[in-house]
Each structure stands twice: as C-alpha cells, then as structure tokens.
Design a protein around this motif. Sequence first.
Motif, PDB file in Angstrom:
ATOM      1  N   GLU A   1       0.815  -1.225   0.000  1.00 47.47           N
ATOM      2  CA  GLU A   1       0.000   0.000   0.000  1.00 47.47           C
ATOM      3  C   GLU A   1       0.843   1.269   0.000  1.00 47.47           C
ATOM      4  O   GLU A   1       0.335   2.339   0.327  1.00 47.47           O
ATOM      5  N   LYS A   2       2.101   1.183  -0.401  1.00 46.52           N
ATOM      6  CA  LYS A   2       2.943   2.378  -0.364  1.00 46.52           C
ATOM      7  C   LYS A   2       3.864   2.454  -1.569  1.00 46.52           C
ATOM      8  O   LYS A   2       4.666   1.557  -1.827  1.00 46.52           O
ATOM      9  N   ALA A   3       3.748   3.555  -2.324  1.00 47.25           N
ATOM     10  CA  ALA A   3       4.670   3.869  -3.416  1.00 47.25           C
ATOM     11  C   ALA A   3       5.210   5.262  -3.171  1.00 47.25           C
ATOM     12  O   ALA A   3       4.450   6.184  -2.864  1.00 47.25           O
ATOM     13  N   GLU A   4       6.516   5.419  -3.316  1.00 40.77           N
ATOM     14  CA  GLU A   4       7.164   6.693  -3.040  1.00 40.77           C
ATOM     15  C   GLU A   4       7.986   7.148  -4.240  1.00 40.77           C
ATOM     16  O   GLU A   4       8.459   6.327  -5.029  1.00 40.77           O
ATOM     17  N   ILE A   5       8.152   8.453  -4.355  1.00 40.16           N
ATOM     18  CA  ILE A   5       9.076   9.014  -5.337  1.00 40.16           C
ATOM     19  C   ILE A   5      10.421   9.167  -4.648  1.00 40.16           C
ATOM     20  O   ILE A   5      10.546   9.894  -3.657  1.00 40.16           O
ATOM     21  N   ILE A   6      11.414   8.461  -5.171  1.00 44.06           N
ATOM     22  CA  ILE A   6      12.724   8.366  -4.531  1.00 44.06           C
ATOM     23  C   ILE A   6      13.802   8.825  -5.507  1.00 44.06           C
ATOM     24  O   ILE A   6      13.698   8.612  -6.725  1.00 44.06           O
ATOM     25  N   GLU A   7      14.846   9.449  -4.977  1.00 44.11           N
ATOM     26  CA  GLU A   7      16.004   9.816  -5.791  1.00 44.11           C
ATOM     27  C   GLU A   7      16.890   8.588  -6.009  1.00 44.11           C
ATOM     28  O   GLU A   7      17.288   7.920  -5.053  1.00 44.11           O
ATOM     29  N   VAL A   8      17.164   8.289  -7.273  1.00 44.19           N
ATOM     30  CA  VAL A   8      18.025   7.164  -7.644  1.00 44.19           C
ATOM     31  C   VAL A   8      19.027   7.646  -8.687  1.00 44.19           C
ATOM     32  O   VAL A   8      18.817   8.694  -9.323  1.00 44.19           O
ATOM     33  N   PRO A   9      20.119   6.911  -8.916  1.00 48.28           N
ATOM     34  CA  PRO A   9      21.097   7.330  -9.927  1.00 48.28           C
ATOM     35  C   PRO A   9      20.496   7.339 -11.324  1.00 48.28           C
ATOM     36  O   PRO A   9      19.717   6.456 -11.686  1.00 48.28           O
ATOM     37  N   THR A  10      20.852   8.333 -12.100  1.00 50.02           N
ATOM     38  CA  THR A  10      20.447   8.368 -13.509  1.00 50.02           C
ATOM     39  C   THR A  10      21.287   7.365 -14.285  1.00 50.02           C
ATOM     40  O   THR A  10      22.517   7.374 -14.189  1.00 50.02           O
ATOM     41  N   PRO A  11      20.668   6.471 -15.059  1.00 49.23           N
ATOM     42  CA  PRO A  11      21.440   5.454 -15.779  1.00 49.23           C
ATOM     43  C   PRO A  11      22.274   6.062 -16.904  1.00 49.23           C
ATOM     44  O   PRO A  11      21.908   7.087 -17.484  1.00 49.23           O
ATOM     45  N   ALA A  12      23.362   5.392 -17.206  1.00 45.91           N
ATOM     46  CA  ALA A  12      24.253   5.825 -18.293  1.00 45.91           C
ATOM     47  C   ALA A  12      24.186   4.792 -19.415  1.00 45.91           C
ATOM     48  O   ALA A  12      24.407   3.600 -19.180  1.00 45.91           O
ATOM     49  N   PRO A  13      23.864   5.218 -20.633  1.00 45.78           N
ATOM     50  CA  PRO A  13      23.742   4.256 -21.734  1.00 45.78           C
ATOM     51  C   PRO A  13      25.089   3.730 -22.208  1.00 45.78           C
ATOM     52  O   PRO A  13      26.083   4.459 -22.233  1.00 45.78           O
ATOM     53  N   GLY A  14      25.094   2.443 -22.587  1.00 46.58           N
ATOM     54  CA  GLY A  14      26.257   1.849 -23.218  1.00 46.58           C
ATOM     55  C   GLY A  14      26.189   2.012 -24.723  1.00 46.58           C
ATOM     56  O   GLY A  14      25.281   2.674 -25.252  1.00 46.58           O
ATOM     57  N   PRO A  15      27.101   1.392 -25.465  1.00 47.02           N
ATOM     58  CA  PRO A  15      27.171   1.564 -26.923  1.00 47.02           C
ATOM     59  C   PRO A  15      25.896   1.153 -27.669  1.00 47.02           C
ATOM     60  O   PRO A  15      25.590   1.722 -28.713  1.00 47.02           O
ATOM     61  N   ALA A  16      25.148   0.176 -27.115  1.00 47.60           N
ATOM     62  CA  ALA A  16      23.948  -0.318 -27.805  1.00 47.60           C
ATOM     63  C   ALA A  16      22.653   0.203 -27.191  1.00 47.60           C
ATOM     64  O   ALA A  16      21.569  -0.235 -27.572  1.00 47.60           O
ATOM     65  N   ASP A  17      22.770   1.161 -26.271  1.00 45.82           N
ATOM     66  CA  ASP A  17      21.609   1.598 -25.499  1.00 45.82           C
ATOM     67  C   ASP A  17      21.135   2.997 -25.876  1.00 45.82           C
ATOM     68  O   ASP A  17      21.849   3.761 -26.529  1.00 45.82           O
ATOM     69  N   VAL A  18      19.931   3.315 -25.416  1.00 43.07           N
ATOM     70  CA  VAL A  18      19.340   4.637 -25.599  1.00 43.07           C
ATOM     71  C   VAL A  18      18.806   5.110 -24.245  1.00 43.07           C
ATOM     72  O   VAL A  18      18.215   4.322 -23.495  1.00 43.07           O
TER      73      VAL A  18
END
Length: 336
Positions: free
Chosen positions: A10-27
């Motif tokens: 019954e609980k969902a929160e907005i939390i600060e997490v690291p921003t992901p970094a894309p690799g060569p095949a990612d977007v």
Amino acid sequence: MRAAIITAPEKAEIIEVPTPAPGPADVLVKIRACGICGSDSLYISIGGLPPRQGSMPIGHEPAGEVVEVGKDVRDIAVGDRVVINPMAVPDDIIGNGGSTGALADYLLIKDAVRGRSIEVVPEHIPYEVAALNEPMAVARHAVNQVAPRPTDQVLVFGAGPIGLGITISLKSRGVKHVVVADVLPDRLNKALEVGADAVINSNAEDLPARLIELHGEGDSMWPGRAATDIFLDAAGVPAVIDTALGVAQRGAKLGIVAVHKEPVSLDLMNVMSNELTVVGSMGYPSEIFEVTKDIVENWETYRVIISHTFEFDDLDEALRCVGTPGAADKVVITLD
C-alpha cells in the motif's frame, strides 16, 4: 533522478536514484508521460513482485524524448519522440517486476532496436497520447485474437480504456457494427465519441432484448439469441460471461481480455450445442508497435480515452484517482 518505487504494501514513493548511463547499444529516454495501469495499483497493494518486493520500480506505459544514443544504435536520434516496448527483455520487464520502471525521469533502453524495443512517433503526437501505446496494444491484440471480418456485428463489454481501445481498433478495421455495453453513462458517451455505432446501459436496459433489436435475431437451437458474431469482455465481471453466452448465436466468438480474479463457470452444453468459441487474450505478442500507426493516424480519437493527467509530484493523488471505482478512465502522469 526521481523514480516511483513500491516500498511496502500500500505504499509507493518518489525516490532519488542514480540516472542510468547508456552503453554503446543503449538509448536513454527522458520520460515525458506515463500511464497508470490497474496492475500498478495491484502491485502497490501487495508491496511489489518477488524478487523486488519492497523495492520495485513501477510504470510500463511510457512515452518520451531520446536524450542520449549509444554509438552502435541505428535509426534513432537525440530528440526523437518515442514509445517503448516494456516487454522487449522478457526476463527484465519494465515496471512489471523488472529492475527499472517508466514512472521516472529517465529510462534506459538496453540493446535498443527500432521496431523491437523502441519506435519513433511524429512530433505532433502529444506525449500523453503516445503513452497510450502499451494499453492500446493490449486492446489491439484482443481484436486480433477474435479476427473480426468487415461484415461482423460485435458487442464490447466495458467502456474503460481497453474497451474503448477495442472499439477504435474494430472501427479502424472497418467492422460493420460495434455496440458497447457499460453501466456508467459518461463512459458510454465516450464510446460513442470514439466511434461505437450504439451503446447499451446494462443497468437501465434489457441487454439481450436491446442487442436483438440492434443486431437482429440469431441462429440457434434456442430462442432469444442475437445475431452478434463476436463478444469481447473488457469488463472482467462474471455476469458478462453469463450474459454473452446466454445471448450468443450459433458459431459466435467470445474473447476474454479483462482480468477475472475468481473462476467463472461455463455452461459447456451451450458452448457445444451452439459451437461457440471462447478465446483468451494476454498482452501483445506482436502488437506493441502495430498499434502505433493507428494511434498516429487517429490520435485525436485516442485522446478521448484520457480522463485525467497529473504531474509526477502528484503521484499519490493520481493513484487515489485510479483506485476510486468509476472516478477515472485513463490516468496519465506527465513529467517536465
């Protein structure tokens, strides 16, 4: 970055997490809109899914803007407006028990391939409409499962987002006559707005009698059957199954796309005697980007499905809206 995480039942929160970094095949995609699904409410109520119970990212109906592209990615550019296939990686499904969720400022698309994990949409399509892509793929698959012909007459039970998406899909395919049944007048008005040929308020009208009036008398060894070729259950109420099979003519199909949380009994003598077909529909094995073209072509019609938009910081209010029966159709979170 901000991300919506289930932290307890019954609980969902907005939390600060690291921003992901894309690799060569990612977007890397900046999320601009993400719909809230009924399954999100379910996951929150039980505290998430194993193995991420108590720390599960949510959101699987995203649209956004590409902000970084790996050097090996083709046909996708920074600035592209995109929709995403959350099931592209079967063992790491976005927002459904996977390691990432789309209710976040950014979403990393691993091994990004246009037409498989990500697709570009024109700039004039509003992000909140583009975010309908995933649920509308569910609706499109339900229609594909029953394989309607242009001459068919169809009854759709339920005028929520999936039922409305089914209605749009049926009419886009040129299906002859589509009736939508629901108990909420506002939803029935929306059904007419998106293209239904007629509606039935099953609280106020005799549905079998009205359906026979609309579609004619059907062929059956028993009287009182409608000449309806296809029934689609987007309501998930046991009475829908009883009603559909009770009025179905010989050779009719019943497609089930709604979630039934309890077993439903079937009169197999009726199924056998009238040679009825009951077919299930789950997800979108191939429809996730099949539906994109129709959304682009008919985006103003699809926009009718959206009843509420909330900013990300108002997530709690949005979830309350989704969890209140009859209060909303499709709720979309928008992110700056």
